[in-house]
Design a protein around this motif. Sequence first.
Motif, PDB file in Angstrom:
ATOM      1  N   GLY A  64       0.745  -1.156  -0.005  1.00 57.37           N
ATOM      2  CA  GLY A  64      -0.088  -0.025   0.012  1.00 57.37           C
ATOM      3  C   GLY A  64       0.827   1.256   0.031  1.00 57.37           C
ATOM      4  O   GLY A  64       0.486   2.291  -0.636  1.00 57.37           O
ATOM      5  N   LEU A  65       1.874   1.345   0.769  1.00 57.54           N
ATOM      6  CA  LEU A  65       2.799   2.509   0.835  1.00 57.54           C
ATOM      7  C   LEU A  65       3.548   2.811  -0.415  1.00 57.54           C
ATOM      8  O   LEU A  65       3.686   3.744  -0.808  1.00 57.54           O
ATOM      9  N   LEU A  66       3.863   1.568  -0.910  1.00 53.06           N
ATOM     10  CA  LEU A  66       4.693   1.803  -2.519  1.00 53.06           C
ATOM     11  C   LEU A  66       3.884   2.316  -3.535  1.00 53.06           C
ATOM     12  O   LEU A  66       4.128   3.209  -4.238  1.00 53.06           O
ATOM     13  N   LEU A  67       2.288   1.867  -3.347  1.00 53.79           N
ATOM     14  CA  LEU A  67       1.369   2.324  -4.496  1.00 53.79           C
ATOM     15  C   LEU A  67       1.210   3.914  -4.184  1.00 53.79           C
ATOM     16  O   LEU A  67       0.922   4.828  -4.977  1.00 53.79           O
ATOM     17  N   PHE A  68       1.139   4.169  -2.720  1.00 54.54           N
ATOM     18  CA  PHE A  68       0.796   5.592  -2.355  1.00 54.54           C
ATOM     19  C   PHE A  68       2.094   6.607  -2.739  1.00 54.54           C
ATOM     20  O   PHE A  68       1.661   7.733  -3.388  1.00 54.54           O
ATOM     21  N   GLY A  69       3.189   6.215  -2.303  1.00 50.89           N
ATOM     22  CA  GLY A  69       4.520   7.050  -2.798  1.00 50.89           C
ATOM     23  C   GLY A  69       4.583   7.036  -4.236  1.00 50.89           C
ATOM     24  O   GLY A  69       4.949   8.075  -4.809  1.00 50.89           O
ATOM     25  N   LEU A  70       4.034   6.090  -4.980  1.00 52.16           N
ATOM     26  CA  LEU A  70       4.174   6.269  -6.332  1.00 52.16           C
ATOM     27  C   LEU A  70       3.686   7.306  -6.916  1.00 52.16           C
ATOM     28  O   LEU A  70       3.795   8.211  -7.814  1.00 52.16           O
ATOM     29  N   ALA A  71       2.154   7.190  -6.407  1.00 56.59           N
ATOM     30  CA  ALA A  71       1.115   8.124  -6.948  1.00 56.59           C
ATOM     31  C   ALA A  71       1.502   9.578  -6.557  1.00 56.59           C
ATOM     32  O   ALA A  71       1.356  10.715  -7.113  1.00 56.59           O
ATOM     33  N   CYS A  72       2.076   9.779  -5.222  1.00 58.23           N
ATOM     34  CA  CYS A  72       2.658  11.276  -4.624  1.00 58.23           C
ATOM     35  C   CYS A  72       3.839  11.694  -5.578  1.00 58.23           C
ATOM     36  O   CYS A  72       3.702  12.964  -5.828  1.00 58.23           O
ATOM     37  N   TYR A  73       4.638  11.004  -6.001  1.00 60.56           N
ATOM     38  CA  TYR A  73       5.875  11.365  -6.503  1.00 60.56           C
ATOM     39  C   TYR A  73       5.374  11.776  -8.029  1.00 60.56           C
ATOM     40  O   TYR A  73       5.969  12.587  -8.578  1.00 60.56           O
ATOM     41  N   SER A  74       4.419  11.235  -8.670  1.00 63.60           N
ATOM     42  CA  SER A  74       3.960  11.366  -9.828  1.00 63.60           C
ATOM     43  C   SER A  74       3.286  12.733  -9.897  1.00 63.60           C
ATOM     44  O   SER A  74       2.999  13.307 -11.153  1.00 63.60           O
ATOM     45  N   PHE A  75       3.044  13.247  -8.936  1.00 69.40           N
ATOM     46  CA  PHE A  75       2.554  14.825  -8.967  1.00 69.40           C
ATOM     47  C   PHE A  75       3.275  15.723  -9.523  1.00 69.40           C
ATOM     48  O   PHE A  75       2.892  16.817 -10.007  1.00 69.40           O
ATOM     49  N   LEU A  76       4.702  15.266  -9.553  1.00 70.78           N
ATOM     50  CA  LEU A  76       5.662  16.137  -9.905  1.00 70.78           C
ATOM     51  C   LEU A  76       5.451  16.510 -11.530  1.00 70.78           C
ATOM     52  O   LEU A  76       5.948  17.614 -11.803  1.00 70.78           O
ATOM     53  N   VAL A  77       4.699  15.726 -12.081  1.00 66.71           N
ATOM     54  CA  VAL A  77       4.363  15.934 -13.529  1.00 66.71           C
ATOM     55  C   VAL A  77       3.181  15.764 -13.911  1.00 66.71           C
ATOM     56  O   VAL A  77       2.569  15.811 -15.127  1.00 66.71           O
ATOM     57  N   ALA A  78       2.172  16.077 -12.860  1.00 69.38           N
ATOM     58  CA  ALA A  78       0.736  16.219 -13.034  1.00 69.38           C
ATOM     59  C   ALA A  78       0.212  17.529 -13.380  1.00 69.38           C
ATOM     60  O   ALA A  78      -0.001  18.242 -12.463  1.00 69.38           O
ATOM     61  N   ASN A  79       0.396  17.918 -14.770  1.00 70.98           N
ATOM     62  CA  ASN A  79      -0.129  19.174 -15.162  1.00 70.98           C
ATOM     63  C   ASN A  79      -1.318  18.908 -16.000  1.00 70.98           C
ATOM     64  O   ASN A  79      -1.630  20.008 -16.988  1.00 70.98           O
ATOM     65  N   ASP A  80      -2.092  18.054 -15.957  1.00 76.53           N
ATOM     66  CA  ASP A  80      -3.334  17.621 -16.569  1.00 76.53           C
ATOM     67  C   ASP A  80      -4.276  17.235 -15.515  1.00 76.53           C
ATOM     68  O   ASP A  80      -4.098  16.507 -14.606  1.00 76.53           O
ATOM     69  N   PHE A  81      -5.662  17.638 -15.667  1.00 80.50           N
ATOM     70  CA  PHE A  81      -6.698  17.531 -14.684  1.00 80.50           C
ATOM     71  C   PHE A  81      -7.074  16.163 -14.834  1.00 80.50           C
ATOM     72  O   PHE A  81      -7.260  15.545 -13.503  1.00 80.50           O
ATOM     73  N   LEU A  82      -7.161  15.353 -15.593  1.00 83.66           N
ATOM     74  CA  LEU A  82      -7.383  13.970 -15.916  1.00 83.66           C
ATOM     75  C   LEU A  82      -6.443  13.039 -15.193  1.00 83.66           C
ATOM     76  O   LEU A  82      -6.650  12.176 -14.294  1.00 83.66           O
ATOM     77  N   LEU A  83      -5.341  13.436 -15.173  1.00 87.52           N
ATOM     78  CA  LEU A  83      -4.017  12.787 -14.565  1.00 87.52           C
ATOM     79  C   LEU A  83      -3.914  13.204 -13.060  1.00 87.52           C
ATOM     80  O   LEU A  83      -3.885  12.257 -12.241  1.00 87.52           O
ATOM     81  N   ILE A  84      -4.498  14.325 -12.480  1.00 87.59           N
ATOM     82  CA  ILE A  84      -4.565  14.744 -11.439  1.00 87.59           C
ATOM     83  C   ILE A  84      -5.438  13.694 -10.663  1.00 87.59           C
ATOM     84  O   ILE A  84      -5.235  13.066  -9.450  1.00 87.59           O
ATOM     85  N   VAL A  85      -6.725  13.698 -11.329  1.00 89.56           N
ATOM     86  CA  VAL A  85      -7.855  13.003 -10.706  1.00 89.56           C
ATOM     87  C   VAL A  85      -7.549  11.392 -10.735  1.00 89.56           C
ATOM     88  O   VAL A  85      -7.594  10.800  -9.545  1.00 89.56           O
ATOM     89  N   SER A  86      -6.726  11.198 -11.663  1.00 88.77           N
ATOM     90  CA  SER A  86      -6.453   9.417 -11.832  1.00 88.77           C
ATOM     91  C   SER A  86      -5.258   9.160 -10.565  1.00 88.77           C
ATOM     92  O   SER A  86      -5.379   8.068 -10.156  1.00 88.77           O
TER      93      SER A  86
END
Length: 406
Positions: A64-86
């Motif tokens: 669970g923590l690995l998935l959560f960390g992956l999602a968190c660090y991916s916000f560095l490139v999250a500049n699209d609304f659909l990606l942010i919600v995903s």
Amino acid sequence: MFMMFAMTSDSVGEIIKEVKVAFSVTNAQASLMHSLPMLGIALSGLFLGFLADKIGRKPTIIIGLLLFGLACYSFLVANDFLLIVSLMSLSGVAVGIFKTGALALIGDISTSTKQHTSTMNGAEAFFGVGAVIGPLIVAYLIHQGVPWQWLYVIAGGVCTLLILGALFVKYPTYNTQPSSSTDKVSLWNSLALVKNPYAMGFSIGAFLYVAAESAIYVWMPTYLVCDATSMKATYQCYSEGASQLLAIYSVTAFFILRAAGRFLGIWMMSRFNWALVLMLFSGAIVTCFTLGLVGGKHVALYLFPLTGIFMSVIYPTFNSKGISCFPKHQHGSVAGVILFFTAAGAAAGPFIMGVVSDANGGDAKYGFIVATVFALILFLGLCYNYVKNPTQTRLAELEASEYGEG
């Protein structure tokens, strides 16, 4: 873990304001940033909660923590609304996984059902702390001209430390042997717990509680607004000084009182009758809601945030007592069921209140009437629980078999 999750989940309101401007999305579209992560938590809790019992607490928490960390660090490139919600949805799924593992672990480290309840209040107290500091971090980042996405990067850093800690900490053992073949750990047996009266009773209680609680942090700011047409005059109907300051920071005041109450609950729930405390506190919530509606905004300004004290111990106690009604090899599964109804209440409650308010001219007062009904039903259920004490025998049996006579 609880604090890290709250830092992100309870900052959504602040983030939505930024996202609406940046991507020109509607209110309905922006609401997906709250409802989809809740849906992710609900579904992963229900369908993946059994993992904590099947593969163990440690692997489940780390996954669970690995998935959560992956999602968190991916916000560095999250500049699209659909990606942010995903990414927010993925973080919700991850929370459902590691939180069920953590809830099951609390049962493993507890030596009695009373200690279980006290420890649960302690864990949820840190959730309360995260709910306070998360929005403050977002506000600070925005004030400094830093993108709000860095909140998730900060959470990802905390998550990395938690993964390292989980890898090296020795976890306690628990009885993995079911008493019969029907108790064997599987998805289907996990889903079958929904029909169990103990699991369902505490799950319905969690749903009602969270539906009422969400009215405070979702709709209280709207209810307290004096002039929605002018942001400058929004709170000018309140006298300058403490009242106006409280109006601006009412949600923060609620979160602070809720966190403080949970730390107090560590002591309180180990010494007093939990059923009596929950009955009295739920009655106090109904009273605060009712007087806040009858007395108007100037009364609600003080009574609505005050409910944080009374709400503080209810959810952790529901969780601990509901889980304690089952043997340890089912703790992950039943935690997942309760978590499903918790997230469902967080998603459905504000939506129902919004629909009712819109149907009555957009006045948030009518949404709070719905919240008061939720709180009243919860109070009546807890009155029945105190008078009839339906879990007494079950908890006593599990106390002896799972925690030992002493």
